[in-house]
Write a protein that holds these residues in place. Structure first.
Motif, mmCIF file in Angstrom:
data_model
loop_
_atom_site.group_PDB
_atom_site.id
_atom_site.type_symbol
_atom_site.label_atom_id
_atom_site.label_comp_id
_atom_site.label_asym_id
_atom_site.label_seq_id
_atom_site.Cartn_x
_atom_site.Cartn_y
_atom_site.Cartn_z
ATOM 1 N N PHE A 61 0.811 -1.211 0.000
ATOM 2 C CA PHE A 61 0.000 0.000 0.000
ATOM 3 C C PHE A 61 0.850 1.270 0.000
ATOM 4 C CE2 PHE A 61 -2.941 -3.186 1.533
ATOM 5 C CZ PHE A 61 -4.081 -2.897 0.809
ATOM 6 N N PHE A 62 2.175 1.109 0.042
ATOM 7 C CA PHE A 62 3.107 2.237 0.026
ATOM 8 C C PHE A 62 4.137 2.006 -1.072
ATOM 9 C CE2 PHE A 62 1.634 1.883 4.383
ATOM 10 C CZ PHE A 62 1.352 3.194 4.727
ATOM 11 N N GLN A 63 4.587 3.086 -1.662
ATOM 12 C CA GLN A 63 5.655 2.976 -2.646
ATOM 13 C C GLN A 63 6.487 4.253 -2.624
ATOM 14 O OE1 GLN A 63 4.337 2.277 -6.666
ATOM 15 N NE2 GLN A 63 6.409 2.131 -7.445
ATOM 16 N N VAL A 64 7.803 4.083 -2.604
ATOM 17 C CA VAL A 64 8.702 5.222 -2.771
ATOM 18 C C VAL A 64 8.826 5.410 -4.283
ATOM 19 C CG1 VAL A 64 11.019 6.128 -2.412
ATOM 20 C CG2 VAL A 64 9.926 4.766 -0.620
ATOM 21 N N LEU A 65 8.246 6.486 -4.796
ATOM 22 C CA LEU A 65 8.267 6.742 -6.238
ATOM 23 C C LEU A 65 9.626 7.242 -6.698
ATOM 24 C CD1 LEU A 65 4.775 8.448 -6.659
ATOM 25 C CD2 LEU A 65 5.391 6.069 -7.171
ATOM 26 N N SER A 66 10.235 8.098 -5.893
ATOM 27 C CA SER A 66 11.563 8.628 -6.228
ATOM 28 C C SER A 66 12.170 9.211 -4.955
ATOM 29 C CB SER A 66 11.463 9.706 -7.309
ATOM 30 O OG SER A 66 10.699 10.802 -6.846
ATOM 31 N N HIS A 67 13.486 9.384 -5.008
ATOM 32 C CA HIS A 67 14.144 10.019 -3.872
ATOM 33 C C HIS A 67 15.471 10.608 -4.301
ATOM 34 C CE1 HIS A 67 17.289 6.960 -3.130
ATOM 35 N NE2 HIS A 67 16.392 6.109 -3.559
ATOM 36 N N THR A 68 15.842 11.656 -3.604
ATOM 37 C CA THR A 68 17.153 12.280 -3.735
ATOM 38 C C THR A 68 17.675 12.447 -2.313
ATOM 39 O OG1 THR A 68 16.317 14.550 -3.575
ATOM 40 C CG2 THR A 68 16.407 13.579 -5.797
ATOM 41 N N THR A 114 -0.174 11.252 -3.280
ATOM 42 C CA THR A 114 1.286 11.348 -3.257
ATOM 43 C C THR A 114 1.709 12.425 -2.273
ATOM 44 O OG1 THR A 114 1.307 12.866 -5.124
ATOM 45 C CG2 THR A 114 1.605 10.535 -5.626
ATOM 46 N N VAL A 115 2.876 12.202 -1.680
ATOM 47 C CA VAL A 115 3.443 13.126 -0.708
ATOM 48 C C VAL A 115 4.923 13.269 -1.027
ATOM 49 C CG1 VAL A 115 4.047 13.409 1.723
ATOM 50 C CG2 VAL A 115 1.829 12.514 1.115
ATOM 51 N N VAL A 116 5.398 14.505 -1.063
ATOM 52 C CA VAL A 116 6.827 14.762 -1.216
ATOM 53 C C VAL A 116 7.311 15.383 0.086
ATOM 54 C CG1 VAL A 116 8.605 16.004 -2.489
ATOM 55 C CG2 VAL A 116 6.602 15.112 -3.706
ATOM 56 N N LEU A 117 8.151 14.652 0.795
ATOM 57 C CA LEU A 117 8.697 15.132 2.066
ATOM 58 C C LEU A 117 10.122 15.602 1.844
ATOM 59 C CD1 LEU A 117 7.187 12.353 4.271
ATOM 60 C CD2 LEU A 117 6.917 14.773 4.696
ATOM 61 N N LYS A 118 10.370 16.857 2.177
ATOM 62 C CA LYS A 118 11.686 17.455 2.006
ATOM 63 C C LYS A 118 12.460 17.389 3.323
ATOM 64 C CE LYS A 118 9.965 20.537 -1.523
ATOM 65 N NZ LYS A 118 10.668 20.454 -2.736
ATOM 66 N N ALA A 119 13.726 17.007 3.215
ATOM 67 C CA ALA A 119 14.586 16.874 4.396
ATOM 68 C C ALA A 119 14.763 18.223 5.078
ATOM 69 C CB ALA A 119 15.939 16.305 3.994
ATOM 70 N N LYS A 120 14.892 18.175 6.396
ATOM 71 C CA LYS A 120 15.176 19.388 7.159
ATOM 72 C C LYS A 120 16.569 19.892 6.793
ATOM 73 C CE LYS A 120 12.312 18.228 11.117
ATOM 74 N NZ LYS A 120 12.268 18.102 12.574
ATOM 75 N N PRO A 121 16.837 21.166 7.013
ATOM 76 C CA PRO A 121 18.169 21.710 6.703
ATOM 77 C C PRO A 121 19.277 20.903 7.402
ATOM 78 C CG PRO A 121 16.651 23.482 7.257
ATOM 79 C CD PRO A 121 15.939 22.192 7.546
ATOM 80 N N GLY A 122 20.305 20.597 6.640
ATOM 81 C CA GLY A 122 21.440 19.854 7.177
ATOM 82 C C GLY A 122 21.264 18.348 7.197
ATOM 83 N N VAL A 123 20.111 17.861 6.715
ATOM 84 C CA VAL A 123 19.817 16.428 6.705
ATOM 85 C C VAL A 123 19.839 15.935 5.268
ATOM 86 C CG1 VAL A 123 18.012 14.707 7.151
ATOM 87 C CG2 VAL A 123 18.412 16.549 8.786
ATOM 88 N N GLU A 124 20.380 14.733 5.066
ATOM 89 C CA GLU A 124 20.360 14.088 3.751
ATOM 90 C C GLU A 124 19.836 12.669 3.898
ATOM 91 O OE1 GLU A 124 24.144 14.146 1.823
ATOM 92 O OE2 GLU A 124 24.053 16.299 1.444
ATOM 93 N N PHE A 125 19.032 12.235 2.933
ATOM 94 C CA PHE A 125 18.572 10.852 2.892
ATOM 95 C C PHE A 125 19.653 10.020 2.217
ATOM 96 C CE2 PHE A 125 14.482 13.240 2.765
ATOM 97 C CZ PHE A 125 14.054 12.872 4.024
ATOM 98 N N VAL A 126 19.961 8.869 2.800
ATOM 99 C CA VAL A 126 21.065 8.039 2.345
ATOM 100 C C VAL A 126 20.526 6.767 1.700
ATOM 101 C CG1 VAL A 126 23.129 6.793 3.092
ATOM 102 C CG2 VAL A 126 22.489 8.932 4.223
ATOM 103 N N THR A 127 20.967 6.489 0.479
ATOM 104 C CA THR A 127 20.589 5.265 -0.208
ATOM 105 C C THR A 127 21.104 4.068 0.589
ATOM 106 O OG1 THR A 127 20.689 6.398 -2.335
ATOM 107 C CG2 THR A 127 20.796 3.995 -2.386
ATOM 108 N N GLY A 128 20.251 3.042 0.720
ATOM 109 C CA GLY A 128 20.613 1.835 1.452
ATOM 110 C C GLY A 128 20.240 1.874 2.921
ATOM 111 N N LYS A 129 19.803 2.996 3.401
ATOM 112 C CA LYS A 129 19.442 3.148 4.816
ATOM 113 C C LYS A 129 17.946 2.887 5.007
ATOM 114 C CE LYS A 129 19.935 6.258 8.665
ATOM 115 N NZ LYS A 129 21.024 6.101 9.563
ATOM 116 N N THR A 130 17.594 2.361 6.171
ATOM 117 C CA THR A 130 16.199 2.085 6.501
ATOM 118 C C THR A 130 15.621 3.247 7.299
ATOM 119 O OG1 THR A 130 16.630 -0.286 6.528
ATOM 120 C CG2 THR A 130 14.642 0.463 7.644
ATOM 121 N N TYR A 131 14.423 3.684 6.892
ATOM 122 C CA TYR A 131 13.709 4.778 7.540
ATOM 123 C C TYR A 131 12.289 4.319 7.839
ATOM 124 C CZ TYR A 131 17.475 7.685 5.619
ATOM 125 O OH TYR A 131 18.688 8.221 5.294
ATOM 126 N N ARG A 132 11.556 5.162 8.560
ATOM 127 C CA ARG A 132 10.139 4.918 8.838
ATOM 128 C C ARG A 132 9.319 6.092 8.351
ATOM 129 N NH1 ARG A 132 9.322 4.564 14.968
ATOM 130 N NH2 ARG A 132 7.139 4.672 14.371
#
Length: 139
Positions: free
Chosen positions: A41-48, A92-110
């Motif tokens: 029921f969830f899908q990550v469509l894209s990420h940077t 669809t929802v686009v969540l933008k990282a807080k300043p100074g935060v980066e999303f890392v490929t291969g990492k698990t999030y909630r």
């Protein structure tokens, strides 16, 4: 006049302390898992490194919900988003990282979806109950 000025200064001091406490307390929140909805029921469509775009195929009762991307109990991105679009079963929802935060490929999030802002909850409690919860790994 002097009493009024002292009372005003005391109110400002108390207000400042309360606002400082409230703004720092969300970092100490415990984000409890909500209803575990199957991953299909969830899908990550894209990420940077700066944002993640989700498709959520759940029909919630509320028209707007609070969405958070968490690393453990640390919110990395958050905000209110519309959870329904007419009769559609997904949004669809686009969540933008807080300043100074980066999303890392291969990492698990909630992804924690709730019906209140954690800042509001933090005034009364250190526990935030997610309405829906989705654990995902960025590929």
């Amino acid at each position: 006049m002097k009493k009024a000025a002292m009372a005003l200064m005391a109110c400002c001091l108390i207000g400042g302390l309360v606002s400082c406490t409230a703004s720092h307390s969300s970092a100490n929140m415990n984000y409890y898992h909500g209803k575990t909805i199957p991953a299909e029921f969830f899908q990550v469509l894209s990420h940077t490194a700066a944002e993640i775009k989700f498709e959520i195929r759940v029909k919630f009762r509320q028209s707007h919900l609070y969405h958070l991307v968490l690393d453990g109990n640390t919110p990395l991105a958050e905000g209110w988003f519309p959870a329904t679009k007419g009769e559609e079963q997904s949004y669809t929802v686009v969540l933008k990282a807080k300043p100074g935060v980066e999303f890392v490929t291969g990492k698990t999030y909630r992804l924690c979806i709730g019906d209140q802002n954690p800042e509001l909850v933090s005034v009364h409690s250190t526990n935030y109950q997610c309405t829906a919860d989705y654990e995902f790994k960025l590929d």
